[in-house]
Design a protein around this motif. Structure first.
Motif, mmCIF file in Angstrom:
data_model
loop_
_atom_site.group_PDB
_atom_site.id
_atom_site.type_symbol
_atom_site.label_atom_id
_atom_site.label_comp_id
_atom_site.label_asym_id
_atom_site.label_seq_id
_atom_site.Cartn_x
_atom_site.Cartn_y
_atom_site.Cartn_z
ATOM 1 N N GLU A 46 0.787 -1.024 0.105
ATOM 2 C CA GLU A 46 0.149 -0.025 0.026
ATOM 3 C C GLU A 46 0.790 1.233 -0.134
ATOM 4 O OE1 GLU A 46 -3.446 -0.114 0.451
ATOM 5 O OE2 GLU A 46 -3.300 -2.162 0.050
ATOM 6 N N VAL A 47 0.452 2.271 -0.496
ATOM 7 C CA VAL A 47 0.976 3.520 -0.375
ATOM 8 C C VAL A 47 1.317 3.968 1.099
ATOM 9 C CG1 VAL A 47 0.747 6.240 -0.597
ATOM 10 C CG2 VAL A 47 0.117 4.514 -2.595
ATOM 11 N N ASP A 48 2.178 4.568 1.474
ATOM 12 C CA ASP A 48 2.829 4.877 2.831
ATOM 13 C C ASP A 48 3.517 3.621 3.520
ATOM 14 O OD1 ASP A 48 2.145 7.748 2.511
ATOM 15 O OD2 ASP A 48 0.314 7.074 3.423
ATOM 16 N N ASP A 49 3.428 2.599 2.850
ATOM 17 C CA ASP A 49 3.962 1.262 3.515
ATOM 18 C C ASP A 49 5.748 1.524 3.276
ATOM 19 O OD1 ASP A 49 1.840 -0.103 4.093
ATOM 20 O OD2 ASP A 49 2.248 -1.697 2.837
ATOM 21 N N GLU A 50 6.521 0.970 4.393
ATOM 22 C CA GLU A 50 7.941 1.042 4.345
ATOM 23 C C GLU A 50 8.500 -0.176 3.503
ATOM 24 O OE1 GLU A 50 9.680 3.625 5.471
ATOM 25 O OE2 GLU A 50 7.931 4.662 6.020
ATOM 26 N N THR A 76 9.857 4.858 1.458
ATOM 27 C CA THR A 76 8.390 4.535 1.736
ATOM 28 C C THR A 76 7.769 4.805 0.348
ATOM 29 O OG1 THR A 76 8.699 6.003 3.895
ATOM 30 C CG2 THR A 76 6.572 6.115 2.863
ATOM 31 N N VAL A 78 5.384 5.817 -2.410
ATOM 32 C CA VAL A 78 4.588 7.016 -2.691
ATOM 33 C C VAL A 78 3.557 6.718 -3.539
ATOM 34 C CG1 VAL A 78 6.339 8.533 -1.731
ATOM 35 C CG2 VAL A 78 6.499 7.632 -4.039
ATOM 36 N N GLU A 79 3.699 5.506 -4.339
ATOM 37 C CA GLU A 79 2.803 5.153 -5.665
ATOM 38 C C GLU A 79 2.858 3.687 -5.959
ATOM 39 O OE1 GLU A 79 1.849 6.882 -10.047
ATOM 40 O OE2 GLU A 79 3.485 7.987 -8.794
ATOM 41 N N GLU A 104 10.135 6.737 -2.095
ATOM 42 C CA GLU A 104 11.004 7.821 -1.643
ATOM 43 C C GLU A 104 12.044 6.918 -0.834
ATOM 44 O OE1 GLU A 104 11.070 12.125 0.350
ATOM 45 O OE2 GLU A 104 9.341 10.917 0.603
ATOM 46 N N SER A 106 15.164 6.271 1.329
ATOM 47 C CA SER A 106 15.604 6.734 2.549
ATOM 48 C C SER A 106 17.076 6.550 2.878
ATOM 49 C CB SER A 106 14.788 5.703 3.609
ATOM 50 O OG SER A 106 15.324 4.427 3.692
#
Length: 127
Positions: A46-50, A76, A78-79, A104, A106
């Protein structure tokens, strides 16, 4: 014949990451989609998963086999490529245009642990 695109980073588990600024587009290599055959399903986070370098983030299923997806980098999500939900075979048509997730980054230094196109091509020949 598999395609090995210059300018991407490749993992030993056959994922690639295409870096644009602070973001990375992650997908499976052309070599991997050739080995899998007709892709019928892509399991994505999912979006926002690490995601973490070397850790599983999903799976690709084909008519022949299922294969876990391991992230080549940490970051993370983002899409996700929603087109793959309805048309997973897009990966077979062009594995590099049809990335699976955008993250994104890290820690860009993790890219140093990955292979360039030439090294990855050699790796594929020998494994």
């Amino acid at each position: 014949m598999a395609i090995f695109l210059e300018g991407l980073y490749y993992s030993e588990s056959h994922e690639y990451v295409k870096v644009e600024g602070d973001f990375g587009y992650i997908g499976i290599s052309d070599y991997a989609q050739n080995a899998l055959g007709n892709v019928v399903y892509v399991d994505m986070p999912e979006v926002d998963d690490e995601v973490s370098a070397g850790e599983e983030f999903g799976a690709v299923e084909s008519v022949k086999a299922a294969s876990d997806l391991n992230s080549p980098v940490s970051g993370t999500v983002v899409e996700v490529n929603e087109a793959l939900e309805d048309t997973p075979e897009l990966i077979n048509q062009n594995a590099f245009e049809n990335w699976i997730i955008k993250v994104e980054l890290s820690d860009k230094s993790e890219l140093d642990n990955l292979m360039d196109a030439k090294a990855y091509e050699e790796f594929c020949k020998n494994h």
